[in-house]
Design a protein around this motif. Structure first.
Motif, PDB file in Angstrom:
ATOM      1  N   LEU A 137       0.840  -1.194   0.000  1.00 45.97           N
ATOM      2  CA  LEU A 137       0.000   0.000   0.000  1.00 45.97           C
ATOM      3  C   LEU A 137       0.876   1.245   0.000  1.00 45.97           C
ATOM      4  O   LEU A 137       2.024   1.224   0.446  1.00 45.97           O
ATOM      5  CB  LEU A 137      -0.909   0.018   1.233  1.00 45.97           C
ATOM      6  CG  LEU A 137      -1.851  -1.175   1.424  1.00 45.97           C
ATOM      7  CD1 LEU A 137      -2.563  -1.075   2.772  1.00 45.97           C
ATOM      8  CD2 LEU A 137      -2.859  -1.250   0.295  1.00 45.97           C
TER       9      LEU A 137
ATOM     10  N   LEU B 116      -2.190   5.713   2.301  1.00 46.31           N
ATOM     11  CA  LEU B 116      -3.284   4.784   2.571  1.00 46.31           C
ATOM     12  C   LEU B 116      -2.990   3.937   3.804  1.00 46.31           C
ATOM     13  O   LEU B 116      -3.888   3.666   4.624  1.00 46.31           O
ATOM     14  CB  LEU B 116      -3.518   3.893   1.354  1.00 46.31           C
ATOM     15  CG  LEU B 116      -4.665   2.878   1.463  1.00 46.31           C
ATOM     16  CD1 LEU B 116      -5.985   3.572   1.795  1.00 46.31           C
ATOM     17  CD2 LEU B 116      -4.804   2.079   0.170  1.00 46.31           C
TER      18      LEU B 116
ATOM     19  N   ILE C  39      -5.359   3.769   7.183  1.00 48.53           N
ATOM     20  CA  ILE C  39      -5.860   2.529   7.771  1.00 48.53           C
ATOM     21  C   ILE C  39      -5.425   2.419   9.229  1.00 48.53           C
ATOM     22  O   ILE C  39      -6.206   2.020  10.098  1.00 48.53           O
ATOM     23  CB  ILE C  39      -5.359   1.321   6.951  1.00 48.53           C
ATOM     24  CG1 ILE C  39      -5.977   1.353   5.551  1.00 48.53           C
ATOM     25  CG2 ILE C  39      -5.688   0.016   7.662  1.00 48.53           C
ATOM     26  CD1 ILE C  39      -5.439   0.276   4.640  1.00 48.53           C
TER      27      ILE C  39
ATOM     28  N   ILE D 103     -10.139  -0.581   0.179  1.00 52.99           N
ATOM     29  CA  ILE D 103      -8.676  -0.461   0.214  1.00 52.99           C
ATOM     30  C   ILE D 103      -8.100  -0.603  -1.187  1.00 52.99           C
ATOM     31  O   ILE D 103      -7.211   0.154  -1.599  1.00 52.99           O
ATOM     32  CB  ILE D 103      -8.090  -1.519   1.162  1.00 52.99           C
ATOM     33  CG1 ILE D 103      -8.487  -1.204   2.608  1.00 52.99           C
ATOM     34  CG2 ILE D 103      -6.576  -1.591   1.028  1.00 52.99           C
ATOM     35  CD1 ILE D 103      -8.078  -2.272   3.599  1.00 52.99           C
TER      36      ILE D 103
ATOM     37  N   GLN E  43      -6.095   2.371  -3.305  1.00 55.47           N
ATOM     38  CA  GLN E  43      -4.745   2.185  -3.830  1.00 55.47           C
ATOM     39  C   GLN E  43      -4.694   2.429  -5.330  1.00 55.47           C
ATOM     40  O   GLN E  43      -3.766   3.078  -5.833  1.00 55.47           O
ATOM     41  CB  GLN E  43      -4.264   0.773  -3.508  1.00 55.47           C
ATOM     42  CG  GLN E  43      -2.862   0.455  -3.992  1.00 55.47           C
ATOM     43  CD  GLN E  43      -1.802   1.306  -3.317  1.00 55.47           C
ATOM     44  OE1 GLN E  43      -2.023   1.848  -2.231  1.00 55.47           O
ATOM     45  NE2 GLN E  43      -0.641   1.444  -3.964  1.00 55.47           N
TER      46      GLN E  43
ATOM     47  N   VAL F  61     -12.501   6.028   5.058  1.00 56.90           N
ATOM     48  CA  VAL F  61     -11.218   5.588   4.514  1.00 56.90           C
ATOM     49  C   VAL F  61     -10.615   6.645   3.594  1.00 56.90           C
ATOM     50  O   VAL F  61      -9.417   6.940   3.647  1.00 56.90           O
ATOM     51  CB  VAL F  61     -11.387   4.254   3.766  1.00 56.90           C
ATOM     52  CG1 VAL F  61     -10.077   3.822   3.127  1.00 56.90           C
ATOM     53  CG2 VAL F  61     -11.878   3.171   4.720  1.00 56.90           C
TER      54      VAL F  61
END
Length: 606
Positions: free
Chosen positions: A55, A59, A63, A104, A108, A159
């Motif tokens: 990642l 990001l 997280i 996620i 990305q 997120v």
């Protein structure tokens, strides 16, 4: 083969060197074959920490700020493949972290696209608004229900917020133009239900040329709700290089066929397929006769005193009835059904998430995609018709590793559905049904009839129509004696007494004396007939019986005339020998009928 991915000890280089088919399609034992497929593609080890995932730093920090340190099983198995750009069909029960997989992955992919676009000096590095008046999303997520779309959008904001990635939930029931304006301004991620999204797409408010990742969540539900044609519509409109992810709570043949047809060399991931219901859910089945279901429901709620609960019924009518009964007996519950306006639906979900409502009565529209971590108990007031819906219902509790309980009432109305649930779950449904606690039978219902108010309103409206002597069918009237008209005695007409009509001698008719009628005496002339009708109409109503007898006699005479031979009709060019009919009181068409018969029979020779 039954070993898990983690237990597969085959070296990775040997796995990669083996010859593999172009497209992997599951066979009879789908669950085992899906594990073998994933292992053969190099996913020999599951991701155990987000720190080890490939990642971007931004990001990974986002997280970590959310407190996510260890991936769930489905995240650990899917992320190594999705982050590498592979198409994936993931099968896992609700509440296992599937949403985190595609959020996620999408984050990305968008960050990578921005970095590539910035290095090549593109004018619109985010790709969200490349054409005037249309949105070019970089990620598109389809969800079957508005509730699920809203939930995903809330998670996406959590997120993506620190990353500067914009998202929008698109669904029906809210302001159309407001959503359209936001789309025109540009958005990176669109989470939408198929119907409203297709509407915007056909109006060219959304373009998919720049889309990098496509997600279909709850694909099995798409089939159930009839949205699969719209899903295939968008799959056919995507660019060839789009990464496609498909997630489902069940592994039915329709979903597998969809993945086989539209996904490019997909990896099939099934996480613990042999465990259809979470182990930390205590399942109970309570046998009860249908008339006592309300008492048992009241007894369980008072005894359990759940922090937050969901109560499922099979029909909207039962949900409304149960909401009336429980709320009137002091239980803090609210109602969620499919026809609830969208604004009220959003307010209700926020209220229960904030703890302002302890219970929610719902139909199956809320059994998928409704993520409320506070739910500790799920009650099936009605056993669902489809066994799979039982799994989806009780999956609303025991989220994120918490413990939960489910209680299902097995009654004579829906008890036959219990066998299908046991067959579906097998050994995972070890609980044995038991009779309800006899003390619940002593509970009294103080709510009354939920339809009594409607019945009373209907009776009052009916009584008001008949009050004051009004007849049925004459429309509503005011009850009781209405008294004199407003304004009292209205007095004489305007303009004073107009006196008698000017009759007198009006003189001869225009055209002079018309002479005798041709074809003999055929009864009184028109003006004489009119005077005769007026005279008859002025007679008392007591003569109505004579009028009816006259009509009957005239009918018989006309029938006899029709039955006579034609050569006997109208001798010597005169009227038929039958009696001239007398116009009934108040009639305006008898003269026309007489003329018709005379025209047909009176002037013709046999």
């Amino acid at each position: 083969m039954t070993e898990s991915l983690i237990d597969n000890e085959k070296p990775v280089d040997e796995q990669i060197s083996e010859e593999k088919p172009e497209i992997i399609r599951p066979e009879n034992d789908f669950e085992d074959e899906s594990r073998k497929s994933a292992a053969d593609e190099g996913a020999s080890e599951s991701l155990t920490s987000f720190a080890d995932a490939p990642l971007s730093d931004a990001l990974r920090k986002a997280i970590a700020d959310l407190g996510w340190t260890q991936p769930t099983p489905v995240q650990g198995m899917c992320l190594p493949l999705t982050l590498a750009g592979r198409d994936v069909a993931g099968f896992a029960q609700t509440g296992t972290g599937k949403t985190g997989v595609f959020l996620i992955t999408a984050g990305q992919r968008i960050l990578e696209h921005r970095a590539t676009a910035a290095s090549s000096n593109q004018t619109a590095p985010d790709g969200s608004k490349l054409a005037s008046g249309a949105a070019h999303p970089l990620a598109l997520v389809l969800a079957p229900t508005r509730e699920l779309a809203m939930q995903i959008e809330q998670d996406a904001q959590t997120v993506f917020g620190p990353l500067g990635i914009t998202s929008l939930a698109v669904f029906g029931g809210i302001d159309y133009e407001k959503q359209a304006k936001t789309l025109r301004d540009g958005v990176d991620v669109i989470i939408a239900t198929p119907g409203r999204l297709k509407d915007y797409f056909e109006k060219k408010l959304i373009r998919l040329e720049q889309c990098k990742i496509f997600v279909c969540d709850e694909a099995d539900r798409m089939f159930d709700m009839g949205f699969i044609d719209d899903v295939e519509f968008f799959l056919s409109k995507l660019p060839q290089d789009v990464q496609k992810l498909l997630f489902s709570a069940t592994t039915n043949d329709e979903v597998k066929e969809l993945a086989f047809e539209y996904l490019d060399k997909p990896a099939y991931i099934s996480v613990n397929p042999e465990t259809m219901t979470p182990e930390n859910i205590e399942q109970h089945a309570i046998i009860v006769d249908a008339p006592n279901k309300l008492k048992v429901m009241l007894g369980m709620l008072r005894e359990h005193n759940p922090e937050c609960c969901l109560i499922f019924t099979n029909t909207k009518l039962t949900a409304e009835w149960l909401h009336f009964k429980l709320s009137r007996n002091g239980i803090d519950v609210d109602l969620l059904t499919g026809d609830l306006p969208q604004s009220k639906r959003i307010q209700l979900i926020h209220k229960i998430k904030e703890g302002k409502v302890k219970g929610l009565i719902a139909t199956d529209v809320a059994s998928r995609g409704l993520h409320i971590s506070r739910i500790t108990h799920v009650y099936n007031f009605d056993l669902p018709q489809e066994p799979a819906n039982y799994v989806h219902r009780i999956g609303r509790t025991a989220r994120a590793g918490a413990k939960g309980s489910s209680f299902s009432l097995v009654c004579d109305d829906y008890g036959e559905n219990f066998a299908g649930i046991k067959e579906l779950l097998g050994e995972q449904f070890p609980v044995k049904a038991k009779w309800f606690d006899p003390s619940y039978d002593l509970i009294s219902d103080s709510s009354g009839n939920p339809f009594e108010e409607r019945i009373k309103a209907w009776k009052d409206a009916k009584a008001s129509r008949f009050a004051g002597g009004s007849r049925a069918g004459s429309g509503p009237s005011r009850p009781g004696d209405r008294g004199p008209r407003p304004g009292g005695d209205r007095g004489p007409r305007p303009g004073g007494d107009r006196g008698p009509r000017p009759s007198g001698d009006r003189g001869p008719r225009p055209g002079g004396d018309r002479g005798p009628r041709p074809s003999g005496d055929r009864g009184p002339r028109r003006n004489e007939q009119t005077q005769q009708n007026s005279s008859q109409n002025s007679q008392p109503r007591a003569q109505g019986g004579q009028q009816g007898q006259g009509r009957s006699q005239n009918h018989q005479d006309r029938q006899q005339e029709r039955n006579r031979p034609r050569h006997d009709r109208g001798q010597n060019n005169q009227a038929p020998a039958h009696k001239s009919p007398v116009a009934p009181q108040g009639s305006s068409v008898v003269g026309l009928v007489k003329k018709m018969f005379r025209a047909l029979f009176g002037n013709k020779e046999g």
